[in-house]
Scaffold this active site. Structure first.
Site, PDB file in Angstrom:
ATOM      1  N   HIS A  57       0.830  -1.220   0.000  1.00 16.12           N
ATOM      2  CA  HIS A  57       0.000   0.000   0.000  1.00 16.12           C
ATOM      3  C   HIS A  57       0.861   1.265   0.000  1.00 16.12           C
ATOM      4  O   HIS A  57       0.521   2.265   0.634  1.00 16.12           O
ATOM      5  CB  HIS A  57      -0.969   0.005   1.188  1.00 16.12           C
ATOM      6  CG  HIS A  57      -1.944  -1.118   1.176  1.00 16.12           C
ATOM      7  ND1 HIS A  57      -3.117  -1.078   0.455  1.00 16.12           N
ATOM      8  CD2 HIS A  57      -1.921  -2.336   1.775  1.00 16.12           C
ATOM      9  CE1 HIS A  57      -3.777  -2.209   0.619  1.00 16.12           C
ATOM     10  NE2 HIS A  57      -3.068  -2.997   1.409  1.00 16.12           N
ATOM     11  N   ASN A 130     -10.266  -3.207   2.163  1.00 16.78           N
ATOM     12  CA  ASN A 130      -9.977  -3.087   0.740  1.00 16.78           C
ATOM     13  C   ASN A 130     -11.268  -2.782  -0.015  1.00 16.78           C
ATOM     14  O   ASN A 130     -12.348  -2.720   0.576  1.00 16.78           O
ATOM     15  CB  ASN A 130      -9.362  -4.383   0.200  1.00 16.78           C
ATOM     16  CG  ASN A 130      -7.922  -4.588   0.636  1.00 16.78           C
ATOM     17  OD1 ASN A 130      -7.127  -3.658   0.642  1.00 16.78           O
ATOM     18  ND2 ASN A 130      -7.584  -5.814   1.002  1.00 16.78           N
TER      19      ASN A 130
END
Length: 486
Positions: A57, A130
């Site tokens: 990320h 997510n």
């Protein structure tokens, strides 16, 4: 004359700088003098301006906003920020890609991180999910290996489709997430046009101590929009920061993106009898069995003032709970409870929660001291251990985590269900013919570079077990046949 009330440039220790254009030298030609402390400090700080990027990320965009409760769910949770209809809680959100580095393109085929920090009156609550309701693996012990396959080959320093599909083909539990990733939703058009999910199962506890299992769903009010692969590739080359720019510009012009938050609620006892293990993050709960219940609305209405201070230094942990919200036995979640906080302590520092973007709105009272960037007075002269008789903060038993029953042997075991095929097969059968065709094209395109046919055949078997038509079409697209005996 005092320089406190003017606009003088200063050093980090507050002294005014007389020359910021020319370094101090011995004569016109130099060499440069070591005593030019402003130069030394400026260069030394520059060398340290980049904290290590996130292992996963790394590339992200963020925004400030608020969450407003629209339905009373106090029968399920005592969480204060959900305690009354109309209550608003400030928040910060960070969207991200998973596999790419800090400078990678936004429009790649990849899951998107969807992490929300609620600044509640009982401390910060982080919901770190997510844009998909499931994940590739269901045990934290497999997570480092999975991420290694998404990163660069240690010899070539190139992305390695052989590693990606080798791992997936040997990890059939990944099939559900792989199917979603290879579908149209694998490349969202913008960060505003995608859903978000807590993904894991969590536990809600009400004021009476009664608990339920819960899953979170953020539904975009902008509608779902995705990018075709050829357009996504074109944008990646022309504007690799397309999603970051779109989010900033939308908020800047007052087009505030919003999501409705829903939850699925499962009675505690149902976990023992449900047809899928409700703690297996590679599975979803049927919405026919556990319908969506509206909770509230999230609105993003303010851009960061400084990317590094806010988006880069913000830290999220699935272990940042508030009273009324707790962990479940989800094996992947259990590992994340440690791993995320540990990553932040390494990347940003042991006092990362003291930074403005992470600092709770409530006063922090504990006995943690020292470490890098110990901001404030570091506890001053107060008590620095517990228990103590000096009037220091004490535990409050009413906030103890609620118990849940455990049984069995201490052992390394898998989830008791090996049905990795029903849900991805159902997902395929729900798609239109056009969506199925694009799914197959995306899978074939991603698998074509794989050099080892054994890997391809192993993965084809998984697709075939999910749906025979899907397996046949993928095999045909790769110029192979479905292995016999199926």
């Amino acid at each position: 004359m005092s320089s406190n009330n003017n606009n003088n440039l200063t050093t980090s220790w507050g002294a005014p700088v007389g020359d910021n254009q020319n370094s101090m030298t011995a004569g016109d030609r130099g060499p440069t003098l070591l005593q030019d402390v402003h130069l030394l400090e400026k260069l030394a700080h520059f060398n340290r301006e980049r904290v290590p990027e996130r292992v996963v990320h790394a590339k992200g965009a963020g925004a400030h906003g608020y969450f407003e409760v629209t339905q009373d769910l106090t029968q399920y949770t005592k969480a204060d920020f959900l305690s009354e209809v109309g209550k608003r809680t400030p928040l910060f959100i960070r969207f991200s890609t998973v596999a790419g580095e800090l400078g990678s393109a936004d429009t790649v085929r990849d899951p998107r991180g969807f992490a929300v920090k609620f600044y509640t009156e009982e401390g910060n609550y982080d919901l770190v999910g997510n844009n998909t309701p499931v994940f590739f693996v269901r045990d934290a012990i497999k997570f480092p290996d999975f991420i290694h396959t998404q990163k660069r080959d240690p010899q070539t320093h190139l992305k390695n489709p052989n590693a990606v599909w080798d791992f997936w083909s040997l990890s059939p539990e990944s099939l559900h997430q792989v199917t979603i990733l290879m579908s149209d939703r694998g490349i969202p058009a913008t960060l505003r046009h995608m859903h978000g999910f807590g993904s894991h199962t969590f536990k809600w506890v009400n004021a009476e101590g009664n608990a339920v299992w819960v899953k979170y769903h953020f539904k975009t009010e902008q509608g779902i929009k995705n990018l075709a692969p050829d357009l996504a590739a074109k944008i990646a080359g022309e504007n690799p920061d397309f999603h970051t720019e779109d989010l900033f510009n939308a908020i800047d012009k007052g087009d505030f993106p919003a999501w409705k938050l829903y939850v699925q609620i499962m009675p505690i006892e149902d976990a023992n009898t449900y047809r899928f293990d409700p703690f297996d993050v590679t599975k979803v709960w049927s919405q026919k069995d556990y319908p969506l219940i509206e909770v509230g609305r999230m609105v993003l209405d303010r851009n960061p003032e400084n990317y590094f201070a806010e988006v880069e230094q913000v830290t999220f942990s699935p272990g940042s709970f508030v009273p009324g919200i707790e962990a479940s036995p989800d094996k992947l979640l259990q590992g994340r409870l440690f791993a995320y906080g540990d990553a932040h302590r390494h990347r940003v520092g042991p006092n990362h929660n003291s930074l403005p973007i992470n600092r709770p709105k409530v006063e922090v009272k504990n006995y943690q001291r020292d470490g890098g960037m110990a901001l404030g007075n570091n506890g001053g002269s107060g008590a620095y251990y517990e228990p103590n008789s000096l009037g220091g903060p004490k535990e409050a038993p009413q906030y103890k985590t609620s118990p849940f029953e455990v049984s069995g042997n201490a052992d390394s075991v898998s989830y008791n269900s090996d049905d990795h095929y029903t849900q991805p097969g159902n997902l395929y059968r729900l798609m239109s013919e056009e969506e199925r065709t694009r799914l197959v094209q995306n899978i074939v395109g991603a698998m074509t570079p794989v050099e080892n046919n054994d890997i391809k055949l192993r993965q084809i078997v998984h697709f075939y077990k999910a749906d025979s038509e899907l397996g046949q079409r993928v095999a045909s697209g790769l110029g192979l046949s479905v292995p016999g005996g199926l």
